[in-house]
Enzyme design. Structure first.
Site, short mmCIF file in Angstrom:
data_model
loop_
_atom_site.label_atom_id
_atom_site.label_comp_id
_atom_site.label_asym_id
_atom_site.label_seq_id
_atom_site.Cartn_x
_atom_site.Cartn_y
_atom_site.Cartn_z
N ASN A 12 0.77 -1.17 0.09
CA ASN A 12 0.03 0.09 -0.12
C ASN A 12 0.93 1.23 -0.01
O ASN A 12 1.66 1.68 0.98
CB ASN A 12 -0.97 0.02 1.16
CG ASN A 12 -1.66 1.19 1.54
OD1 ASN A 12 -1.75 2.26 0.70
ND2 ASN A 12 -2.56 1.33 2.52
N LYS A 14 -0.07 4.33 -0.14
CA LYS A 14 -0.36 5.52 0.43
C LYS A 14 -0.33 6.67 -0.34
O LYS A 14 -0.37 6.44 -1.72
CB LYS A 14 -0.16 5.64 1.98
CG LYS A 14 -0.20 4.35 2.66
CD LYS A 14 -0.08 4.48 4.02
CE LYS A 14 -0.16 3.32 4.69
NZ LYS A 14 0.00 3.20 6.23
N HIS A 99 -9.45 0.96 5.23
CA HIS A 99 -7.94 1.13 5.52
C HIS A 99 -8.37 2.19 6.94
O HIS A 99 -9.21 2.94 6.85
CB HIS A 99 -7.02 1.62 4.76
CG HIS A 99 -5.57 1.55 5.15
ND1 HIS A 99 -5.25 2.55 6.28
CD2 HIS A 99 -4.66 0.91 5.01
CE1 HIS A 99 -4.12 2.23 6.70
NE2 HIS A 99 -3.65 1.32 5.83
N GLU A 101 -6.49 4.54 7.77
CA GLU A 101 -6.46 5.88 7.76
C GLU A 101 -7.66 6.53 6.92
O GLU A 101 -7.87 7.76 7.01
CB GLU A 101 -5.16 6.25 6.59
CG GLU A 101 -3.87 5.81 7.52
CD GLU A 101 -2.84 5.49 6.91
OE1 GLU A 101 -2.76 5.51 5.55
OE2 GLU A 101 -1.88 4.94 7.49
N GLU A 169 -4.92 -5.03 10.76
CA GLU A 169 -4.03 -4.13 10.89
C GLU A 169 -4.40 -3.11 11.94
O GLU A 169 -5.11 -2.21 12.14
CB GLU A 169 -3.96 -2.90 9.44
CG GLU A 169 -3.63 -3.61 8.07
CD GLU A 169 -3.20 -2.68 7.33
OE1 GLU A 169 -2.08 -2.68 6.74
OE2 GLU A 169 -3.90 -1.40 7.25
N GLY A 175 3.05 2.29 10.82
CA GLY A 175 3.86 3.25 10.66
C GLY A 175 4.65 3.47 11.89
O GLY A 175 5.27 4.78 12.05
N SER A 214 3.72 -1.95 10.23
CA SER A 214 5.16 -2.08 10.51
C SER A 214 5.98 -3.48 10.04
O SER A 214 6.94 -3.83 10.53
CB SER A 214 5.44 -1.83 11.86
OG SER A 214 4.90 -0.38 12.09
P1 13P Z 1 3.54 0.29 7.55
O1 13P Z 1 3.82 -0.88 6.75
O2 13P Z 1 3.97 1.74 7.14
O3 13P Z 1 3.05 0.51 9.10
O4 13P Z 1 1.67 0.49 6.92
C1 13P Z 1 0.94 -0.43 7.22
C2 13P Z 1 -0.40 -0.04 6.44
O5 13P Z 1 -1.26 0.61 6.91
C3 13P Z 1 -0.66 -0.86 5.26
O6 13P Z 1 -1.92 -0.60 4.69
#
Ligand code: 13P
Length: 254
Positions: A12, A14, A99, A101, A169, A175, A214
């Site tokens: 992803n 983002k 997601h 976010e 997740e 992150g 992560s």
């Molecule tokens: P990170 O791997 O950067 O922690 O992000 C995970 C994520 O949100 C994947 O959708």
């Protein structure tokens, strides 16, 4: 991981990537050799601006291209939105729905996420539905309750193992460099699988459940080899071909 479930490693990206990022995609494609593609499915979800170019570059290769979000309607007066049909038309074969976010930053409810997942299925895209608890919810011992509720509300009734992938997740792991222990992941994945089986019957056992948050080369083996973990949804580490491929190489180890 049961033999019937082929692992999926999904990146992803983002809100990262410009047209020059096609060079990174090319490195991913070049590194995803026959040995790796025999063991794991690889998906890259760039920002929507890059889907068409990435899909064109990946044509005839083993790397699939996906999107990060979609609208639930097929077309209409929804300024700034993109439908699942449009994403498919641009070359995507999958889309992430719900997601954290988007749940947190755009107020997306389970009902909306479910409608987006339904749209993905309608358009013939693989829906990757995300669930996960916040730090406060975990500390309050509510992880299984929260994630179970998200699963119940976000997964459409017509979901099939071919059309839908779940991604666990934990919000606090995204992150942050923090991860749950493999035992914690197994506990949640086992509950998710039991819930899927309760709702969809035995065929749900073929549904892939990914871990995300992560995931990096240093921790990938421990997380991805855990029972019930059928792959990963990778954020930051998917932006660099070397890191993304080194996570995929976990599947070369027996
Ligand atoms: P990170 O791997 O950067 O922690 O992000 C995970 C994520 O949100 C994947 O959708």
């Amino acid at each position: 991981m049961a033999a019937a479930r082929r692992p999926l490693l999904a990146g992803n990206w983002k809100m990262n990537g410009l047209s020059t990022s096609i060079a990174e995609l090319a490195r991913i494609i070049e590194g995803f050799d026959a040995a790796l593609s025999a063991r794991v499915d690889l998906l890259v979800c760039p920002p929507a601006t890059l889907i068409a170019a990435f899909a064109e570059r990946a044509k005839g290769c083993k790397v699939a291209i996906g999107a990060q979000d979609c609208h639930f309607e097929a077309a209409g007066a929804f300024t700034g939105d993109l439908s699942a049909e449009m994403l498919r038309d641009a070359g995507a074969s999958a889309v992430i729905a719900g997601h954290s976010e988007r749940r947190a930053g755009h107020g997306e409810s389970d009902l909306l996420v479910r409608a987006k997942a339904e749209a993905a299925l309608r358009a013939g895209l693989l829906a990757i539905v995300c669930v996960g608890e916040t730090k406060a919810e975990r500390e309050a011992g509510r992880t299984l309750e929260v994630v179970g509720r998200q699963l119940a509300g976000s997964v459409p009734d017509q979901a099939t193992p071919q059309g839908l992938v779940l991604a666990y997740e934990p919000v606090w792991a995204i992150g942050s460099g923090l991860t749950p222990t493999p035992a914690d992941v197994i506990e949640v994945h086992a509950m998710l699988r039991a819930e899927l089986a309760r709702r969809f019957g035995e065929k749900a056992r073929a549904t892939r459940i990914l871990y995300g948050g992560s995931v990096a080369p240093r921790n990938a083996a421990g997380l991805l080899k855990a029972a019930e973990v059928d792959g990963a949804l990778v954020g930051g580490a998917s932006l660099k071909a070397s890191e993304f491929l080194s996570i995929a190489k976990v599947y070369l180890e027996t």
